[in-house]
Enzyme design. Structure first.
Site: not given
Ligand code: ADP
Ligand code: HGS
Ligand code: MG
Length: 476
Positions: A153, A169, A171, A176, A321, A365, A369-370, A452
């Site tokens: 995703r 990012e 994934n 999920s 990443k 970052k 993940e997660g 989301r």
């Molecule tokens: N470059 C960015 N600008 C603004 N918000 C960000 C950015 N990167 C991440 N975020 C916010 O942080 C959240 C988690 O970052 P992400 O890189 O998706 O990490 P994870 O792998 O934990 O989901 C994203 O869902 C978004 O809401």
């Molecule tokens: N509990 C585990 C959660 C697995 C999980 O965190 N996946 C990450 C990508 S690694 C992800 O997709 N995050 C977006 C969904 C969010 O916003 O919560 C599952 O459901 O299998």
């Molecule tokens: Mg994310």
């Protein structure tokens, strides 16, 4: 809730207050302007719909809600009405999916590139280091997976200032909500088919979302490529999983539509019950495994021990990443580059200086993940200064990313049976399914979406992490 929800049978428009066409069009998506009673009615009907259709999670306050199905259910948090999103950027995001699928496969096949690109990180990030050690063991014994299934995703935000779609990012593990997000699109189409005239919205502008079915088809196709009718699909899961229904939609449809058995195992259980047979195949608890579907394994807590060379980790490392450019087709590269936000490693002293000056313009970052792992605002400056003072290699454990500022919208968020008016920002995820057997690419598709939405004041995101709600898209 501010007031008890009740069902209201709105027949005449007058009850909801007449809004002249011009105002309606210009503030079509200001959902806060709608009549309170109308919103109450939509909220009530939406909660009923969510309950009857399985848009559900385990409630965090109820014991066993993450281990025993049917216990401690609550509706998944969702946006009451779909998030307006420009069709041109929607199409761009959908078009990128097969390109990113291809990118992931190529990077994951180039062991040397992976090891080299992460060699600095390896020195300072224990989790990444262990993944890479397992990966290099696989390279040494030349363990290759002929059949490779990617269920990805790619997440984006639409930067308001530049009006450009930028990737947050990619994934490549545990992507999920393919199960529940299909339902949110159905819920919004259902809501607009009943209330659309009152709201001035057309249900047809909410794209149908086939993510659950397309993930099921990809898993089933991978299973059939393995060509052992007795083999099962193993879901690698966490011991406590409140998002289990998102996973059960996939396993139940696999059984009902394809008569494929799935089993749920934690990595600890695989460690106990797993057996690598002489022919290189895997059996767990005596059952032959055709496909391993990771819904865990993206965080250190999921790995109880070292013996995880049982499974192909090369895909895992791609979700790290700082790897995001790897294709030869010039046109494809241009399209991918167009959605790349600024992304820097910290050994670029110039960017570190800029981020110390203006930390609010960056997100820091780790290789995790997660949800809940990122560093924002002043903490970016503090962390960078600490790293500089330490002068160690620690900085290789992080990357800096340009902070993206999407347009805020007047959303209505549903949580625990209550609705809240909030100013929110959204993140569009596009699913991709990729299946390859040796050199033959069998599937490479865009496979539905996840929108989301979170309150604009929240730095972090994530539904499971408790910041965001599930939403869908209203094409504008
Ligand atoms: N470059 C960015 N600008 C603004 N918000 C960000 C950015 N990167 C991440 N975020 C916010 O942080 C959240 C988690 O970052 P992400 O890189 O998706 O990490 P994870 O792998 O934990 O989901 C994203 O869902 C978004 O809401
Ligand atoms: N509990 C585990 C959660 C697995 C999980 O965190 N996946 C990450 C990508 S690694 C992800 O997709 N995050 C977006 C969904 C969010 O916003 O919560 C599952 O459901 O299998
Ligand atoms: Mg994310």
């Amino acid at each position: 809730c501010p007031k008890p929800l009740f069902s209201l049978n709105l027949m005449s428009k007058s009850k909801c207050g007449n809004v002249d066409d011009h105002t309606l069009t210009s503030s079509l998506f200001d959902y806060h302007r709608f009549d309170h009673q109308l919103l109450q009615s939509i909220a009530y009907d939406s909660l009923v719909w969510a309950s009857l259709h399985g848009l559900l999670v385990g409630h965090k306050s109820i014991q066993n809600s993450g281990t025993v199905p049917g216990v401690g259910l609550v509706h998944a948090p969702f946006a009451l009405l779909p998030n307006p999103f420009p069709e041109i950027h929607w199409k761009q995001a959908c078009h990128l999916a097969p390109l990113f699928n291809e990118l992931v496969d190529r990077v994951s096949l180039d062991g040397k590139f992976l090891q080299e690109s992460l060699s600095r990180t390896k020195k300072v990030d224990e989790f990444t280091s262990r993944l890479l050690d397992i990966h290099s063991k696989m390279l040494e014994i030349n363990k290759k997976e002929d059949i490779r299934l990617g269920l990805h995703r790619s997440d984006y935000m639409l930067d308001e200032q530049t009006n450009s779609l930028l990737q947050i990012e990619l994934n490549t593990i545990s992507s999920s909500f393919a199960g529940l997000s299909s339902l949110v699109s159905k819920l919004h189409r259902n809501t607009l088919s009943h209330y659309g005239k009152l709201l001035g919205l057309d249900s047809e502008r909410v794209p149908a979302n086939n993510s659950v079915n397309l993930f099921v088809e990809a898993l089933a196709k991978a299973w059939s490529e393995y060509n052992n009718p007795r083999a099962v699909i193993m879901f690698i899961v966490q011991a406590v999983e409140r998002n289990m229904y998102d996973q059960h939609f996939l396993s139940v449809y696999l059984r009902e539509r394809h008569h494929i058995t799935t089993i749920r195992k934690t990595l600890a259980e695989v460690d106990q019950e797993g057996e690598l047979l002489p022919d290189g195949t895997l059996a767990v608890g005596g059952q032959a495994i055709a496909v391993i579907y990771f819904r865990a394994g993206y965080t250190p807590a999921d790995f109880p021990s070292e013996s995880f060379s049982l499974v192909d980790l090369s895909f895992l490392s791609v979700w790290i990443k700082s790897i995001s450019r790897f294709l030869e087709n010039k046109d494809d590269i241009a399209k991918l580059r167009e959605c790349f936000a600024g992304l820097w490693s910290l050994d670029d002293s110039d960017i570190a200086r800029k981020a110390i000056e203006r930390p609010e313009l960056y997100v820091m970052k780790p290789q995790r993940e997660g949800g809940g792992n990122n560093i924002y605002g002043d903490a970016v400056r503090e962390t960078l200064q600490k790293l500089q003072k330490a002068g160690s290699q620690e900085d290789a454990a992080y990357i800096l990313m340009q902070r993206i500022f999407p347009t805020t919208s007047a959303a209505i968020l549903m949580r625990d049976g209550c609705w809240h008016k909030d100013h929110a920002i959204s993140e569009l995820g596009i699913y991709g399914t990729y299946l390859r057997n040796k050199d033959k690419v069998i599937m490479n598709n865009q496979s539905g979406y996840l929108m989301r939405t979170k309150v604009s004041s929240s730095d972090e995101g994530g539904v499971a992490a408790g910041f965001a709600v599930l939403d869908s898209v209203y094409l504008t």
